[in-house]
Enzyme design. Sequence first.
Site, short mmCIF file in Angstrom:
data_model
loop_
_atom_site.label_atom_id
_atom_site.label_comp_id
_atom_site.label_asym_id
_atom_site.label_seq_id
_atom_site.Cartn_x
_atom_site.Cartn_y
_atom_site.Cartn_z
N LYS A 115 22.96 -23.74 33.17
CA LYS A 115 22.26 -23.25 31.98
C LYS A 115 20.94 -22.59 32.36
O LYS A 115 20.41 -22.82 33.45
CB LYS A 115 22.03 -24.40 31.00
CG LYS A 115 23.34 -25.12 30.66
CD LYS A 115 23.14 -26.28 29.72
CE LYS A 115 24.45 -27.00 29.47
NZ LYS A 115 24.89 -27.81 30.61
N ASP B 149 30.00 -29.02 34.63
CA ASP B 149 28.91 -28.42 33.86
C ASP B 149 27.60 -29.13 34.19
O ASP B 149 27.53 -30.37 34.20
CB ASP B 149 29.18 -28.54 32.36
CG ASP B 149 28.02 -28.00 31.55
OD1 ASP B 149 27.83 -26.77 31.54
OD2 ASP B 149 27.28 -28.80 30.94
N TYR C 238 18.56 -31.26 33.53
CA TYR C 238 19.02 -32.62 33.79
C TYR C 238 18.28 -33.21 35.00
O TYR C 238 18.67 -33.01 36.15
CB TYR C 238 20.52 -32.65 34.04
CG TYR C 238 21.36 -32.10 32.91
CD1 TYR C 238 20.89 -32.07 31.60
CD2 TYR C 238 22.64 -31.60 33.14
CE1 TYR C 238 21.65 -31.55 30.57
CE2 TYR C 238 23.42 -31.10 32.11
CZ TYR C 238 22.92 -31.07 30.83
OH TYR C 238 23.68 -30.57 29.81
#
Length: 336
Positions: A77, A46, A51
């Site tokens: 995401k 994931d 990030y």
Amino acid sequence: MALKNILPGKLGYGTAPLGNMFRAIPDIEALATVEAAWDHGVRYYDTAPFYGAGLAEERLGEVLSAKPRDAYVLSTKVGRVILDEVEEGARELGEKGGLFEHGNPNKMLHVWTAEATERSIEDSLKRLGTDRLDIVWVHDIAQDFHGDAWLSKFEEARTGAFRVLSRLRDEGVIKAWGLGVNKTEPIELTLALDEPKPDGFLLAGRYTLLDHEHALQRLLPLAQEQNVDMVVGGPYSSGILAGGTHFEYQEAPAHIIERVTRLKALAAKHGVSIKAAALQFSLAHPATAAVVAGATKPGRIAEDQAALRESVPAAFWQELRAAGLVSPAAPLPNGA
């Protein structure tokens, strides 16, 4: 599609640390950690553009692009579009300010419209060096990033990202979508909608040994009613349950340190590692499809796998309950 039918195992690798969360991690260490996850059989990864402003996706892609694509499950995401231009000054990240100060310097747009969602997916595919995603989470439409404005962000996502991801799922481009958040309320709101309907959700930090009461009150019963699965993110509560000092991405306050001290004492009494207690607690809820744990050192992956397999006596869970360290409503492993 139900997440439990998609995910290849109970333990996934969460890549937030690869974005240089808290510290600057050398490339060689980051890449070795991903390789260690692969070598230890982890097949669910994931990540997110957020990030490190794309850094985690780039590092993950460098390793996974050399692996057989059908051999692993990948989620990322939407909600942040990474620009080429450099961010001037400190990022505005709500309660999470400074979280990725060592990541890429690129400016990020925080936007959940249909157009931004499609662009975000295209950019992620390039950074990851892959031709497809399995699961896409709508990222951080919650109070911790947006304060009182979170409902307007939710509405932007409802009319934008939700519809795009529902269409991509229906077309078979992705297998599933849902929300990836640190708060329960956006998921509750989504589950209350007539449409579109998510397949699951990634809930970070809200179903751990240290913090689970709120999720048990409303969210998880609602999810079970609708057969919507949960991936538990942050099972170590930002590290405090794995020997670190952070809770909720900040230095842990005194009352959390005191609670962790009690948990560790009880675990030591029964010869149980605190990591095993943390992972196995989060997995015990019937709505949980998997946990994703982050790591920045290769050796941590073996620890996580060992924690998953560790035999934890029922007496430990029973004493944990009796001491008031877990909610009376929380399901415990092996029916303890």
